[in-house]
Design a protein around this motif. Structure first.
Motif, PDB file in Angstrom:
ATOM      1  N   UNK A  77       0.812  -1.222   0.000  1.00 41.25           N
ATOM      2  CA  UNK A  77       0.000   0.000   0.000  1.00 41.25           C
ATOM      3  C   UNK A  77       0.845   1.272   0.000  1.00 41.25           C
ATOM      4  N   UNK A  78       1.916   1.257   0.779  1.00 43.56           N
ATOM      5  CA  UNK A  78       2.715   2.478   0.886  1.00 43.56           C
ATOM      6  C   UNK A  78       3.302   2.844  -0.486  1.00 43.56           C
ATOM      7  N   UNK A  79       3.781   1.829  -1.213  1.00 41.73           N
ATOM      8  CA  UNK A  79       4.331   2.090  -2.550  1.00 41.73           C
ATOM      9  C   UNK A  79       3.233   2.566  -3.503  1.00 41.73           C
ATOM     10  N   UNK A  80       2.053   1.973  -3.382  1.00 41.42           N
ATOM     11  CA  UNK A  80       0.929   2.382  -4.237  1.00 41.42           C
ATOM     12  C   UNK A  80       0.614   3.869  -4.018  1.00 41.42           C
ATOM     13  N   UNK A  81       0.560   4.264  -2.754  1.00 45.33           N
ATOM     14  CA  UNK A  81       0.267   5.663  -2.411  1.00 45.33           C
ATOM     15  C   UNK A  81       1.382   6.572  -2.922  1.00 45.33           C
TER      16      UNK A  81
END
Ligand code: AMP
Ligand code: MG
Length: 491
Positions: free
Chosen positions: A364-368
């Protein structure tokens, strides 16, 4: 803290004021008693009846003409014990002895439900802390604080609030004469990191201990951690509430602009709306304040500056964390070390909300961050890009490959499409007080005494998650070519 008598609405004096003055009962080193300086022609130009009601004030008795003398400082509400509070602060990193130079705390209003709020006048004339300042405020900046603090409240972000703005009928002299005004600010308290810093710098450990106890009772009455060490409990509580607060600022694109340690409140509320602004184009380097040349308080620096301020807080607490400073230091360091992870947890929670994600996945952090990089590269409007994000199509600055990853991620969770869209709408604001609109509204108000534009904007930012009935100009990014606004401190 002494208890307050039970409310008796029939006999409540003076329009529902019910003051208790716990801060003014602290020792003399904490404040100076001071009276507001009367003004010639007080007039209420803005009043917040919803907030007045919540405070237990009798709105009918506070009809605008009769309220003017109270909200301009000519007349004290019953039970007031006016003081200027003493504090210090790191201004752009440099430790300075300060205090309420242009604010006076009238007292603490105890609401019918038993909650306690500082009622403070901002701009009521000089105090012993004013040094060479006039203790006054100009109308434009007080209207600005009213508008943006109420917008933050409507966004669901902890903040001080605004009850009234009264004009004084007297000019204040800045680069030019400007109409003078007084803002009535409502806050859970005005205790700052800088208040602790003052007593620590003075070596006044008794006052420091008293302040810890007062603050812990007032803002963290339910903390059960470290019953044997109230200072450590307070430090951890402050670290958690600031981690949450700054994550919320990042969610909506708010740049505080002057995160000095005197402007960080132990209540966890956003305080001191001087040079603040919301970003339009997504840019971690965004700076609006005319005096922030190094970008110390840039949008993307806010989490690390909050950590820096909390480290100053921890340092100030060393004498009361442990009688042996060699043992106090690791306690402070260990607490401070937790701030980045706490911030990231709150930030991820907020950003997952913006993407409609309910569950937590490692990617998720990379997606954001990949979306934010695309917004930066596309010079895209932060608010508008998130609000128009939709699983059905990748539009505007949203790269199709990113959009595929995101919709793939959405399919991994069981929630319905409606639930996803609902969650996104609750985290992605439709309306923010955009700088070009704020400036135009303030210009009309201060130069032409016309508040109609201000009221339209105030109404729009008061329902920020709902497009229904909103004027299109408040939903749109600024017209192409609009220069980034410059904001000013202490004006
Ligand atoms: P601020 O930038 O509003 O946080 O203010 C920093 C310090 O300067 C505070 O101690 C204020 O009370 C003081 N200050 C700002 N403007 C004035 C003024 N016009 N008169 C006296 N003191 C002021
Ligand atoms: Mg301040």
């Amino acid at each position: 803290m002494s208890s307050v008598p039970a409310p008796d609405s029939a006999s409540r004096p003076g329009g529902g004021w019910r003051f208790d003055n716990s801060y003014a009962r602290l020792p003399a080193a904490f404040f100076s008693r001071v009276q507001p300086t009367p003004v010639s022609h007080p007039r209420v130009v803005l009043f917040n009846p919803t907030l007045a009601n919540a405070l237990g004030l009798d709105v009918t008795n506070l009809s605008l003409p009769s309220a003017a003398s109270v909200f301009a400082g000519n007349e004290l509400p019953p039970g007031a014990d006016p003081i200027g509070q003493a504090y210090a602060g790191h201004q752009f990193g440099n430790l300075t002895r300060l205090g309420d130079g242009r604010a006076i705390l009238l007292g603490e209003q105890v609401t019918p439900s038993g909650a306690r709020f500082d009622i403070q006048l901002k701009g009521p004339g000089p105090t012993p802390y004013s040094r060479r300042g006039d203790g006054r405020a100009a109308l434009g900046p007080m209207l600005r604080e009213y508008l943006i603090s109420e917008a933050m409240h409507a966004l669901g972000i902890p903040t001080t609030r605004s009850l009234a703005v009264a004009t004084t009928g007297e000019p204040v002299f800045r680069d030019e004469p400007l109409p003078g005004a007084v803002l009535t600010r409502v806050a859970a308290s005005h205790i700052r990191v800088g208040t602790f810093v003052l007593f620590s710098a003075l070596g006044d450990v008794d006052s420091l201990r008293l302040l810890v106890e007062h603050t812990r009772q007032r803002h963290f009455p339910n903390l059960t951690q470290h019953p044997e060490n109230p200072a450590l409990a307070l430090l951890e509580g402050a670290i958690e509430s600031q981690a949450f607060l700054i994550a919320q600022w990042m969610r909506v694109g708010f740049v505080h602009g002057v995160m000095n340690t005197d402007n960080m409140a132990l209540s966890g509320e956003t305080i001191d709306y001087g040079p603040c602004a919301f970003i339009d184009t997504y840019d971690p380097d965004a700076v609006f304040s005319s005096i922030d040349h190094q970008g110390r308080y840039a949008f993307g620096n806010q989490p690390s500056i909050a950590g820096w301020n909390l480290a100053r807080f921890a340092e100030a607490l060393i004498p009361v964390l442990h009688p042996d400073s060699a043992q106090a230091l690791p306690l402070a360091q260990e607490a401070i070390r937790q701030f980045p992870a706490r911030f990231t947890r709150h930030w991820l929670e907020a950003m997952r909300g913006k993407l409609g994600l309910f569950s937590e996945e490692p990617g998720d952090e990379a997606l954001i961050n990949d979306l934010l990089t695309a917004l930066l590269e596309g010079r895209a409007d932060y608010t508008h890009s998130f609000r128009s994000l939709h699983p059905d199509q990748a539009s505007g600055p949203i790269p199709p490959d990113w959009h595929n990853r995101w919709t793939g991620r959405l399919r991994q969770q069981p929630q319905t499409r409606e639930a996803v869209l609902h969650r996104m709408r609750a985290h992605n604001t439709a309306v923010i007080p955009r700088n070009h609109e704020v400036e135009a509204a303030l210009d009309d108000a201060t130069r032409r005494a016309d508040l109609s534009r201000f009221h339209r904007l105030l109404q729009a930012v008061s329902q920020p998650y709902d497009e229904t009935g909103q004027p299109q100009e408040f939903l749109n990014p600024p017209p192409a070519g609009t220069p980034r606004c410059t904001t000013f401190c202490g004006t």
